[in-house]
Scaffold this active site. Structure first.
Site, PDB file in Angstrom:
ATOM      1  N   TYR A 153     -32.618  44.960  23.170  1.00 37.77           N
ATOM      2  CA  TYR A 153     -33.917  44.751  23.831  1.00 37.77           C
ATOM      3  C   TYR A 153     -34.979  45.688  23.260  1.00 37.77           C
ATOM      4  O   TYR A 153     -36.096  45.261  22.930  1.00 37.77           O
ATOM      5  CB  TYR A 153     -33.756  44.972  25.340  1.00 37.77           C
ATOM      6  N   LYS A 157     -38.402  44.586  21.210  1.00 34.77           N
ATOM      7  CA  LYS A 157     -39.745  44.901  21.694  1.00 34.77           C
ATOM      8  C   LYS A 157     -40.499  45.816  20.723  1.00 34.77           C
ATOM      9  O   LYS A 157     -41.734  45.713  20.614  1.00 34.77           O
ATOM     10  CB  LYS A 157     -39.667  45.524  23.084  1.00 34.77           C
TER      11      LYS A 157
END
Length: 245
Positions: A153, A157
């Site tokens: 994640y 990002k």
């Protein structure tokens, strides 16, 4: 707004995406609800129509090129234009790095980063012809800080933040701004599933001593797509209650 504008918000059937879609509808935008959750997307689209704006639910997997192309095509076919794209669709598949499977890595990178790239690429082709556009990518403070148990994640990002800058440099001459918003600890269905101990740890680090709301994020997105932010591009605005400074 002097003229009616059209926005696509990906992953907008619920959560932060829904809040963004509703905020834009209240600002006068017609909003396309893009999600893989068909019934929930249709329900959100009806909520938007109840606010007086037009809405179109489109079931699309943003990690697939053909779906990204169809999303843009159906939007233009329905409304004749596209002014704003908000890349909000995202997933988590948390695990410690040494235990993370290839599938957990690939699924998160495909939706969060590849999906943002594909939708932006397809939307930009429409916006370039009109010489106007606003693209906002939903990143995360995880992409700035790095988060234990979220290597996939956090990497996705961080990639979104870098991708935002690359698109901003390429599209600026066509009057298309590309910015990112990096939310911190936002109270959604996703964070609600976290153990109480983890929630308390997050809150203890936030100077404002509360979790954010989806509306806190939506307000910043609405600013970035407005004329008030016309001279901002390639930037990342952090919405974290001071968690990241």
């Amino acid at each position: 707004m002097s003229e009616e504008k059209v926005a696509i918000v990906t992953g907008s059937a619920r959560g932060i995406g829904k809040a963004i879609a509703l905020k834009l509808a209240k600002e006068g935008y017609h909003v396309v609800i893009s999600d893989i959750l068909k019934e929930t997307a249709e329900k959100t689209a009806k909520e938007i129509e109840s606010l007086g704006s037009k809405s179109l639910p489109v079931v699309a997997d943003v990690s697939k090129l053909e779906d990204a192309q169809r999303l843009i095509k159906e939007t233009v076919d329905a409304f004749g234009k596209l002014d704003v794209l908000v890349n909000n669709a995202g997933i988590t598949r948390d695990n410690l790095t040494i235990r993370m499977s290839e599938a957990e890595w690939d699924s998160v990178l495909n939706i969060n980063l590849k999906g943002t790239f594909l939708c932006s690429q397809q939307a930009a082709r429409v916006m370039m012809k009109k010489r106007y556009g606003r693209i906002v990518n939903i990143a995360s403070v995880s992409g700035i800080l790095g988060t234990a148990g979220q290597a996939n994640y956090a990497s996705s990002k961080a990639g979104v933040i870098a991708l935002t800058k690359a698109f901003a440099r390429e599209l600026g001459a066509r009057n298309i701004t590309v910015n990112a918003v990096a939310p911190g600890f936002i109270l959604t269905e996703m964070t609600e599933k976290l153990p109480d101990k983890v929630k308390e740890e997050y809150l203890s680090q936030i100077p404002l001593k509360r979790g954010g709301t989806p509306e806190d994020v939506a307000n910043v997105v609405a600013f970035l797509v407005s004329d008030a932010a016309a001279y901002m591009t390639g930037t990342t605005l952090i919405v974290s209650g001071g968690l990241v400074m």
